[in-house]
Write an enzyme that holds these catalytic residues in place. Sequence first.
Site, PDB file in Angstrom:
ATOM      1  N   ARG A  90       0.772  -1.075  -0.077  1.00  0.00           N
ATOM      2  CA  ARG A  90      -0.156  -0.001   0.010  1.00  0.00           C
ATOM      3  C   ARG A  90       0.698   1.233   0.046  1.00  0.00           C
ATOM      4  NH1 ARG A  90      -2.058   0.917   4.259  1.00  0.00           N
ATOM      5  NH2 ARG A  90      -1.295  -1.083   5.486  1.00  0.00           N
ATOM      6  N   TYR A 229      -1.551  -3.663  -7.007  1.00  0.00           N
ATOM      7  CA  TYR A 229      -1.422  -4.260  -5.730  1.00  0.00           C
ATOM      8  C   TYR A 229      -2.524  -4.233  -4.968  1.00  0.00           C
ATOM      9  CZ  TYR A 229      -0.396  -5.027  -0.768  1.00  0.00           C
ATOM     10  OH  TYR A 229      -0.391  -5.642   0.417  1.00  0.00           O
ATOM     11  N   LYS A 238      -9.903  -1.802   1.092  1.00  0.00           N
ATOM     12  CA  LYS A 238      -9.482  -0.827   2.246  1.00  0.00           C
ATOM     13  C   LYS A 238     -10.128   0.621   1.687  1.00  0.00           C
ATOM     14  CE  LYS A 238      -6.360  -3.517   4.306  1.00  0.00           C
ATOM     15  NZ  LYS A 238      -6.507  -3.897   5.436  1.00  0.00           N
ATOM     16  N   HIS A 258     -10.898  -2.058  11.131  1.00  0.00           N
ATOM     17  CA  HIS A 258      -9.655  -2.857  10.551  1.00  0.00           C
ATOM     18  C   HIS A 258      -9.409  -3.849  11.632  1.00  0.00           C
ATOM     19  CE1 HIS A 258      -5.254  -3.032   9.132  1.00  0.00           C
ATOM     20  NE2 HIS A 258      -5.893  -3.914   8.463  1.00  0.00           N
ATOM     21  N   SER A 280      -1.609  -3.468   9.873  1.00  0.00           N
ATOM     22  CA  SER A 280      -1.399  -4.403   8.754  1.00  0.00           C
ATOM     23  C   SER A 280      -0.013  -5.213   9.277  1.00  0.00           C
ATOM     24  CB  SER A 280      -1.218  -3.554   7.638  1.00  0.00           C
ATOM     25  OG  SER A 280      -2.197  -2.843   7.263  1.00  0.00           O
ATOM     26  N   CYS A 282       0.528  -7.301  11.537  1.00  0.00           N
ATOM     27  CA  CYS A 282       0.449  -7.485  12.895  1.00  0.00           C
ATOM     28  C   CYS A 282      -0.038  -8.642  13.525  1.00  0.00           C
ATOM     29  CB  CYS A 282       0.480  -6.229  13.861  1.00  0.00           C
ATOM     30  SG  CYS A 282       1.731  -5.076  13.211  1.00  0.00           S
ATOM     31  N   ASP A 305      -9.610  -9.445   8.282  1.00  0.00           N
ATOM     32  CA  ASP A 305      -9.219  -7.974   8.109  1.00  0.00           C
ATOM     33  C   ASP A 305     -10.106  -6.797   8.297  1.00  0.00           C
ATOM     34  OD1 ASP A 305      -6.907  -6.375   7.112  1.00  0.00           O
ATOM     35  OD2 ASP A 305      -7.672  -6.103   5.479  1.00  0.00           O
ATOM     36  N   ARG A 397       1.862 -12.262  -0.667  1.00  0.00           N
ATOM     37  CA  ARG A 397       0.732 -12.304  -0.340  1.00  0.00           C
ATOM     38  C   ARG A 397      -0.188 -13.556  -1.043  1.00  0.00           C
ATOM     39  NH1 ARG A 397      -1.811  -8.478   3.787  1.00  0.00           N
ATOM     40  NH2 ARG A 397      -0.256  -7.225   4.036  1.00  0.00           N
TER      41      ARG A 397
HETATM   42  P1  GDP Z   1      -2.081  -9.189   9.468  1.00  0.00           P
HETATM   43  O1  GDP Z   1      -1.448  -8.418   8.356  1.00  0.00           O
HETATM   44  O2  GDP Z   1      -2.443  -8.280  10.496  1.00  0.00           O
HETATM   45  O3  GDP Z   1      -3.175 -10.006   8.972  1.00  0.00           O
HETATM   46  O4  GDP Z   1      -1.000 -10.116   9.905  1.00  0.00           O
HETATM   47  P2  GDP Z   1      -0.405 -11.554   9.749  1.00  0.00           P
HETATM   48  O5  GDP Z   1      -1.396 -12.574  10.668  1.00  0.00           O
HETATM   49  O6  GDP Z   1      -0.459 -12.017   8.324  1.00  0.00           O
HETATM   50  O7  GDP Z   1       0.825 -11.775  10.419  1.00  0.00           O
HETATM   51  C1  GDP Z   1       1.925 -10.890  10.115  1.00  0.00           C
HETATM   52  C2  GDP Z   1       3.223 -11.517  10.336  1.00  0.00           C
HETATM   53  O8  GDP Z   1       3.195 -11.476  11.886  1.00  0.00           O
HETATM   54  C3  GDP Z   1       3.553 -12.884   9.861  1.00  0.00           C
HETATM   55  O9  GDP Z   1       4.836 -12.750   9.546  1.00  0.00           O
HETATM   56  C4  GDP Z   1       3.199 -13.641  11.098  1.00  0.00           C
HETATM   57  O10 GDP Z   1       3.978 -14.688  11.111  1.00  0.00           O
HETATM   58  C5  GDP Z   1       3.545 -12.771  12.247  1.00  0.00           C
HETATM   59  N1  GDP Z   1       2.757 -12.958  13.496  1.00  0.00           N
HETATM   60  C6  GDP Z   1       1.509 -13.130  13.568  1.00  0.00           C
HETATM   61  N2  GDP Z   1       1.188 -13.722  14.722  1.00  0.00           N
HETATM   62  C7  GDP Z   1       2.449 -13.542  15.514  1.00  0.00           C
HETATM   63  C8  GDP Z   1       2.668 -14.073  17.051  1.00  0.00           C
HETATM   64  O11 GDP Z   1       1.722 -14.138  17.781  1.00  0.00           O
HETATM   65  N3  GDP Z   1       3.783 -13.934  17.218  1.00  0.00           N
HETATM   66  C9  GDP Z   1       4.962 -13.604  16.357  1.00  0.00           C
HETATM   67  N4  GDP Z   1       6.211 -13.563  16.860  1.00  0.00           N
HETATM   68  N5  GDP Z   1       4.772 -13.287  15.054  1.00  0.00           N
HETATM   69  C10 GDP Z   1       3.352 -13.308  14.525  1.00  0.00           C
HETATM   70  P1  PGA Z   2      -3.104  -6.872   6.435  1.00  0.00           P
HETATM   71  O1  PGA Z   2      -4.030  -6.463   5.052  1.00  0.00           O
HETATM   72  O2  PGA Z   2      -3.987  -6.089   7.362  1.00  0.00           O
HETATM   73  O3  PGA Z   2      -3.648  -8.245   6.653  1.00  0.00           O
HETATM   74  O4  PGA Z   2      -1.706  -6.634   6.177  1.00  0.00           O
HETATM   75  C1  PGA Z   2      -3.779  -5.730   4.215  1.00  0.00           C
HETATM   76  C2  PGA Z   2      -3.235  -4.229   4.553  1.00  0.00           C
HETATM   77  O5  PGA Z   2      -3.771  -3.817   6.002  1.00  0.00           O
HETATM   78  O6  PGA Z   2      -2.627  -3.676   3.958  1.00  0.00           O
HETATM   79 MN    MN Z   3      -5.296  -4.844   6.551  1.00  0.00          MN
HETATM   80 MN    MN Z   4      -3.969 -10.238   7.071  1.00  0.00          MN
END
Ligand code: GDP
Ligand code: PGA
Ligand code: MN
Ligand code: MN
Length: 617
Positions: A90, A229, A238, A258, A280, A282, A305, A397
């Site tokens: 993004r 993207y 978004k 979010h 994002s 996290c 999400d 992704r």
């Molecule tokens: P989103 O973008 O908020 O959906 O986050 P994701 O679930 O895709 O996770 C983003 C990154 O954080 C990935 O590389 C995960 O492996 C990592 N991650 C997610 N949950 C945890 C956790 O509980 N502990 C740690 N250390 N890393 C995490």
């Molecule tokens: P994410 O979604 O929260 O899973 O990273 C895409 C974004 O927020 O850009």
């Molecule tokens: Mn997101």
């Molecule tokens: Mn995600």
Amino acid sequence: MTLLDRPRTTGPVPVVTPERVAVRPAEVQAWVTEQAALLEPADIVWVTGSTSERHELLQLLVANGTIEQLNPELRPYSFIARSAESDVARLESRTFICTDDPADAGPTNNWREPAAMRAELDGVFRGAMRGRTMYVVPFAMGPIGSPMARFGVQVTDSPYVVVSIGTMTRMGDAALEAIARGASWVPAVHSVGAPLAPGQEDVPWPCNDTKYIVHFPETREIWSYGSAYGGNAILAKKAYALRIASVMAREEGWLAEHMLLIKVTSPEGRSYHFAAAFPSACGKTNMAMMTPNLPGWTVETIGDDIAWLWIGADGRLRAINPEAGFFGVAPGTGLRTNPTAVSALWGNTIFTNVATTPEGDVWWEGLTDEKPARLTDWRGEEWTPASGRPAAHPNSRFTVSARQCPSIAEDWDDPEGVVIDAIIFGGRRASNVPLVVEARDWDHGVFMGATIASEQTAAAEGTVGELRRDPFAMLPFAGYNMADYFAHWLDFGRRLRRSARVPRVFQVNWFRKGADGSFLWPGFGDNARVLEWMVKRIDGQVGAIDSPIGSLPTAGGLNVEGVEVDEAALEELFRVDPEAFLAEADDAERFFASFGDRLPAELQRQLTLLRGRLEAA
Ligand code: GDP
Ligand code: PGA
Ligand code: MN
Ligand code: MN
């Protein structure tokens, strides 16, 4: 119509649904005609959402070199896209909110004067689709038939974006029929900004170095240029379901957030629903698909999400996931961390910017503990473990249908939504913020959400690791003044209190690090232990320590039986340093000051109370 003479496939033969005769609402037709005059496409295709159409689009993308089919024996009917190097995340610096009064966009958004932006966009979009097909893509966010469902129509010149919208939304005739029956809809214009002169050869990933992601909340319009993207180009996601929807939600008295949504069931068979907001990259998708490392507990997925929340006729907070698929971060998704996601990706998946194996399957950092000896990296270059660079882009992704997720809850698409028992805020914090803390009440919870800071990730441009304020994980997504957004949340609490069913609010941090720089908490499936503690709090089964920043688990309150975490780490995970939090309070004060007198007085009051408690500690 067919897009190629004979679609070739090496994957399983898809079910071909008969073409339906689509209704074309006059209002949509007129808008499409107007856009065609501006964009000058060579051709216009109305997208129906049928399986045969998706198949033809995928074959077209293969022929164009945008995607490559993976080995069907290893990854049935799945594809890999390698984007241009400049089109991987993004772009917040190119995301604009255009309102008559700059104060309505607020200090956290890039504001532009609407008329000036319109004039600029007119120049940018004129003839932008020359030599390309313009796809007309109707979509619904939320289950069609739900009182919460909202509609839109996106025109785009990217077939990759069309198939992505097909996975992420309810796309096609059913949405168009709802619009024909009178549902209001948001128009969204998207172009990759790469017109083709007669005879000019196309590139695999057309895009433009100049990019715009523009929102007109007052007239409810979206314009996106130069990027394919997902976060910049799937405008239903978004741009609509968060930025425009947050404005609608404020006016209509609901919330567009979010947030992931999960259903958690205890060994006693009692179910609870949680909504959690993390920035994002996290941990939302991982938490949404968690395999609990705790016997007897289950976590089911509703969304990963975006959540739309409202107060139901019963006075309770309800929520739906407006999306229909998952656009997840690949790196870190492995059998050990997220077996559910790994199995959801067995086939029918589009991967973007991951690496590929010589056998024609995908790989990314964290998929397996051992690195393959030889790969083609996300740029398409030869890679070995000695290359000294990641094989997959850190923001690579997967795009996959929600229905394909083994942990999807039976009622994930219930038009009436699910009742929310608790709200969780989180971020990525190497220090200070404890593993879990409970807000004293709703208003304190709003203060917690408003003061979330998180280290930046690869999901957007910027310096990875740099700490920034990201209130409610909505910094890049609130379509209006963030101070008004805080006020809307406070008001929501007042409305919920009238029915005496106010959800609990918690803050979590899976990312606290020890002196050696490694994570103190194992995370992933062990985060179920934190959910267990929350459930016990909701049911009034455990007490808590009243700390200056909120309620913490008592010694032994968090079930850590069988976790790989020693006493010292556990103590550090919950250590609250008053000095450090006083410094955080100073920073929050500066952040709050940026909103001037638009900041709700209640938040200033919460800050004063926090300081008082910290000084007394
Ligand atoms: P989103 O973008 O908020 O959906 O986050 P994701 O679930 O895709 O996770 C983003 C990154 O954080 C990935 O590389 C995960 O492996 C990592 N991650 C997610 N949950 C945890 C956790 O509980 N502990 C740690 N250390 N890393 C995490
Ligand atoms: P994410 O979604 O929260 O899973 O990273 C895409 C974004 O927020 O850009
Ligand atoms: Mn997101
Ligand atoms: Mn995600």
